[in-house]
Design a protein around this motif. Structure first.
Motif, PDB file in Angstrom:
ATOM      1  N   TYR A   4       0.835  -1.192   0.000  1.00 32.28           N
ATOM      2  CA  TYR A   4       0.000   0.000   0.000  1.00 32.28           C
ATOM      3  C   TYR A   4       0.872   1.245   0.000  1.00 32.28           C
ATOM      4  N   LEU A   5       0.389   2.290  -0.645  1.00 36.44           N
ATOM      5  CA  LEU A   5       1.042   3.586  -0.470  1.00 36.44           C
ATOM      6  C   LEU A   5       0.834   4.026   0.974  1.00 36.44           C
ATOM      7  N   PHE A   6       1.684   4.912   1.453  1.00 36.71           N
ATOM      8  CA  PHE A   6       1.634   5.275   2.855  1.00 36.71           C
ATOM      9  C   PHE A   6       0.317   5.952   3.210  1.00 36.71           C
ATOM     10  N   PHE A   7      -0.073   5.752   4.436  1.00 36.83           N
ATOM     11  CA  PHE A   7      -1.275   6.372   4.978  1.00 36.83           C
ATOM     12  C   PHE A   7      -0.824   7.425   5.970  1.00 36.83           C
ATOM     13  N   ILE A   8      -1.560   8.498   6.048  1.00 35.08           N
ATOM     14  CA  ILE A   8      -1.151   9.628   6.883  1.00 35.08           C
ATOM     15  C   ILE A   8      -2.183   9.854   7.969  1.00 35.08           C
ATOM     16  N   LEU A   9      -1.721   9.997   9.196  1.00 33.96           N
ATOM     17  CA  LEU A   9      -2.609  10.340  10.297  1.00 33.96           C
ATOM     18  C   LEU A   9      -2.216  11.707  10.824  1.00 33.96           C
ATOM     19  N   SER A  10      -3.162  12.626  10.791  1.00 31.34           N
ATOM     20  CA  SER A  10      -2.910  13.961  11.337  1.00 31.34           C
ATOM     21  C   SER A  10      -4.162  14.375  12.069  1.00 31.34           C
ATOM     22  N   LEU A  11      -4.539  13.619  13.104  1.00 32.55           N
ATOM     23  CA  LEU A  11      -5.841  13.811  13.710  1.00 32.55           C
ATOM     24  C   LEU A  11      -5.865  14.907  14.755  1.00 32.55           C
ATOM     25  N   TYR A  12      -4.697  15.308  15.263  1.00 33.06           N
ATOM     26  CA  TYR A  12      -4.745  16.323  16.312  1.00 33.06           C
ATOM     27  C   TYR A  12      -5.317  17.621  15.776  1.00 33.06           C
ATOM     28  N   ARG A  74       2.624   9.405  10.822  1.00 33.94           N
ATOM     29  CA  ARG A  74       1.796  10.220  11.721  1.00 33.94           C
ATOM     30  C   ARG A  74       2.446  11.577  11.963  1.00 33.94           C
ATOM     31  N   PHE A  75       1.628  12.622  11.902  1.00 39.60           N
ATOM     32  CA  PHE A  75       2.091  13.975  12.203  1.00 39.60           C
ATOM     33  C   PHE A  75       1.552  14.329  13.583  1.00 39.60           C
ATOM     34  N   GLN A  76       2.419  14.338  14.565  1.00 41.24           N
ATOM     35  CA  GLN A  76       1.974  14.503  15.942  1.00 41.24           C
ATOM     36  C   GLN A  76       2.074  15.940  16.439  1.00 41.24           C
ATOM     37  N   THR A  77       2.695  16.826  15.678  1.00 42.66           N
ATOM     38  CA  THR A  77       2.805  18.222  16.121  1.00 42.66           C
ATOM     39  C   THR A  77       2.194  19.178  15.107  1.00 42.66           C
TER      40      THR A  77
END
Length: 452
Positions: A4-12, A74-77
């Protein structure tokens, strides 16, 4: 084993290229090369990353855990914009502009020149923001050749795109719904069936990806899941009902991936999970209208000519207040005017202090012309000043001696900036403040008054 192509999580919160110049795309020669790649952005309105993290740790979200936590980036900031509510957040994501620079600074706002109150939560104005956007950067930047912000869908002209329940839809080739969803609106408002919003979005998304001809499949899709926000207001963002809705979203993502597999595009798809803002618990209620009436102000949102104050009243823990100065809406009161405000009755009142004296009001922020902003946090006071340099603004933070509303003076770098009264660029402010309780506020707060 499938790849799979990468999945991005930026939920904050959102990650956007804020305040960048928005340029017209190159003119099309009539043909557009469409690559066989797909991006689906799922926006959980009012989603909180801590709530999501906990649900994942408890094993309640297996699909999200697998795709985003184990395989994804994941983008945590990442940070959202101010004000931290839906309409400005969606506009920022779609246009790359600050709320004060794209013409829709809040859930509602008041046009002083037109003497008209706009409320995007009213059915007649839900989609009006598409036409009301304005690119304020064009005024100062010669490279910006249009006053119309270019949104994602518009930039991708000629390429199939899709907007599902997203009010910001200008330029999308597939829009759902095409008519007002009256049944969903009724069930949501009167039956408190808040989950119905997500059900409708999910059903529409799956239907499009299952049944559209292959050449019409959208290369960029934005799917708005609004139920989490509604449930958060009604039952609380950490309630059992809110968790159940995250579980429902997890099952939707699983079904969506199965559909993409069946269409043969799963390995060519980037899936983005994000949010426009978070939510927090409150334990006090402040009736803005009642308090302003007690002070002697008259408010009639529908008839501003008969009012001396217009304000937002949507239960979001803050409000924009527009005061009429000397019987004329076109003149904005200065900071000094608000400290010695002359009422229509003839008496004067220090509005800044009266608000600060209220036990439920923590912040009072006021502009003092286009380049100066005063902010009070109870007893602490500071000034933010902006300075234009070439094609961008610089900012400096000037707290009163011994005071620090943002708590930024804990940072030795910022201490030096303040001691030397330095104007600093927005990227530097973000770098030094992103881990504070109120990040990047020196940049965010002044821009909201550009469109005030």
């Amino acid at each position: 084993m499938k790849r799979y192509l990468f999945f991005i999580l930026s939920l904050y919160v959102l990650g956007c290229s804020y305040q960048k110049a928005v340029l017209l795309p190159p003119k099309s020669n009539g043909t557009v090369s469409i690559r066989d790649l797909y991006t689906i952005v799922i926006m959980i309105d009012g989603g909180r990353v801590d709530v999501l993290d906990r649900a994942v740790e408890e094993g309640k979200l297996p699909t999200i855990q697998k795709l985003f936590y184990e395989k994804g980036a994941r983008f945590q900031t990442a940070l959202t914009v101010f004000p931290t509510v839906s309409t400005p957040g969606h506009q920022a994501l779609m246009s790359g502009l600050y709320p004060g620079h794209h013409g829709t600074p809040n859930l509602d706002w008041f046009s002083r020149p037109l003497q008209k109150h706009h409320d995007y939560l009213q059915p007649r104005e839900v989609f009006a923001m598409n036409a009301q956007m304005f690119n304020f950067n064009q005024i100062l930047r010669q490279r910006v050749r249009t006053d119309q912000p270019q949104q994602f869908f518009e930039v991708l002209e000629g390429i199939p795109t899709m907007s599902i329940l997203e009010p910001i839809q200008s330029g999308a080739t597939i829009v759902y719904p095409t008519k007002a969803p009256l049944v969903t609106a009724y069930q949501t408002k009167f039956e408190k069936f808040y989950e119905r919003c997500d059900q409708e979005a999910i059903e529409a998304t799956l239907d499009k990806f299952q049944n559209l001809p292959f050449q019409e499949l959208p290369r960029l899709s934005l799917v708005l899941l609004f139920s989490t926000d509604l449930i958060g207001h009604y039952a609380g963002p950490q309630s059992e009902r809110a968790i159940d809705n995250y579980i429902h979203i997890d099952r939707f993502i699983k079904k969506l991936m199965e559909t993409l597999e069946q269409r043969g595009i799963a390995e060519k798809t980037v899936l983005v999970l994000t949010s426009d803002h978070g939510q927090h618990e409150i334990n006090a209620f402040f009736d803005v209208k009642k308090y302003l009436t007690k002070l002697g102000f008259h408010n009639d949102q529908k008839h501003p000519e008969n009012s001396d104050v217009i304000f937002g009243d949507h239960g979001t823990a803050f409000s924009h207040l527009y005061f009429k100065k000397g019987g004329d809406w076109k003149d904005r009161p200065t900071y000094q005017d608000l400290q010695n405000f002359k009422m229509s009755s003839g008496k004067t009142v220090n509005l800044i202090q009266r608000f600060l004296d209220h036990p439920h009001i923590e912040w009072v922020i006021s502009s003092d012309g286009p380049l100066v902003t005063h902010l009070h946090r109870k007893q602490d006071h500071a000034v933010i000043e902006r300075q234009w340099q070439k094609d961008h603004f610089l900012y400096r933070y000037l707290p009163d001696p011994g005071e620090d509303p943002f708590g930024y003076l804990q940072n030795p770098v910022i201490q030096k900036w303040v001691q030397n009264k330095l104007f600093i660029g927005e990227e530097e402010w973000l770098e030094q403040t992103h881990n504070f309780e109120i990040p990047d506020a020196v940049v965010w707060i002044p821009q909201i008054f550009v469109d005030y």
